[in-house]
Design an enzyme around this catalytic site. Structure first.
Site, PDB file in Angstrom:
ATOM      1  N   GLY A  12     -33.008 -13.417   6.915  1.00 44.34           N
ATOM      2  CA  GLY A  12     -33.779 -14.710   8.044  1.00 44.34           C
ATOM      3  C   GLY A  12     -34.525 -14.046   8.372  1.00 44.34           C
ATOM      4  CB  SER A  13     -37.436 -11.784   6.463  1.00 44.42           C
ATOM      5  OG  SER A  13     -37.952 -12.861   5.244  1.00 44.42           O
ATOM      6  CG  ASN A  14     -39.457 -17.144   5.274  1.00 43.80           C
ATOM      7  OD1 ASN A  14     -40.599 -17.203   5.240  1.00 43.80           O
ATOM      8  ND2 ASN A  14     -38.003 -16.690   4.373  1.00 43.80           N
ATOM      9  CG  HIS A 103     -37.315 -22.739  -4.175  1.00 46.02           C
ATOM     10  ND1 HIS A 103     -35.632 -23.038  -4.283  1.00 46.02           N
ATOM     11  CD2 HIS A 103     -37.473 -23.176  -5.610  1.00 46.02           C
ATOM     12  CE1 HIS A 103     -35.397 -22.692  -5.463  1.00 46.02           C
ATOM     13  NE2 HIS A 103     -36.760 -22.280  -6.895  1.00 46.02           N
ATOM     14  CG  ASP A 144     -34.047 -26.350  -4.920  1.00 47.84           C
ATOM     15  OD1 ASP A 144     -34.161 -25.830  -3.533  1.00 47.84           O
ATOM     16  OD2 ASP A 144     -33.436 -25.679  -5.959  1.00 47.84           O
TER      17      ASP A 144
END
Ligand code: GAR
Length: 189
Positions: A12-14, A103, A144
């Site tokens: 969850g850093s983003n 991605h 994607d």
């Protein structure tokens, strides 16, 4: 105000970057975090950041439950920030061109089912790529394959490990992902 829901499966850093970036925004509100993995680091981050988090399982994901939660919360845009399940048709249909994924490679290279996180970086090194990067794209019902919105690249050195590649990608993700989404939401007004 536009309400965003962030889907995450991992650290969850983003997600944290988004919450920080839009904390004082009078235009974008990070309303909800949704997570499919009870072990995910993003759960602790959500508590610390004081953003409501919904944990769900596969049966709920395949039903209408998630779309109902999003609609009940008046969510305008869905952001996939390290989310690893394929988005079902009912969710794609409920948010046409309003679901955005990041991605960790230059799609169409190193995309598709099973190509996520460290698998991507290991493949980039094994393939002796001289550059890799990040792709921000719309989401459809195939992994994607949605229209590309933004890409940024970095050099891969012969001495780089998959961890080195991952770090270079993460720097670019944290720098660009919230900014690109902000521009997108503003331009779709
Ligand atoms: C990010 O690098 C993102 O690009 C990747 O997962 C990581 C999540 O990191 N997404 C995919 O691989 C999707 N196919 P985070 O949990 O620290 O934000």
């Amino acid at each position: 105000m536009k309400n965003l829901a962030l889907f995450a499966s991992g650290s969850g850093s983003n997600v944290e970057r988004f919450v920080e970036y839009f904390r004082d925004s009078d235009f974008i509100n990070i309303k909800l975090i949704l997570c499919n993995n009870p072990q995910a680091g993003v759960i602790e981050r959500a508590k610390r950041l004081n953003v409501p988090l919904v944990l769900f399982d596969r049966a709920q994901f395949k039903s209408d439950a998630i779309v109902e939660i999003l609609q009940d919360n008046q969510i305008d845009w869905v952001i996939l920030a390290g989310f690893l399940w394929l988005i079902p048709q009912n969710l794609v249909a409920a948010y046409p061109n309003r679901i955005v994924n990041i991605h960790p490679a230059l799609l169409p290279k190193f995309g598709g089912k099973g190509m996520y996180g460290h698998f991507v970086h290991e493949a980039v090194v094994a393939n002796q790529e001289t550059e890799s990067g990040i792709t921000i794209h719309y989401v459809n019902e195939h992994y994607d394959e949605g229209t590309v919105i933004f890409q940024a690249s970095y050099p891969v050195l012969p001495s780089d490990s998959p961890e080195d590649v991952a770090k270079k990608g993460q720097v670019l993700e944290h720098k660009h992902f919230p900014e690109v989404v902000e521009q997108l939401v503003k331009s779709e007004q």
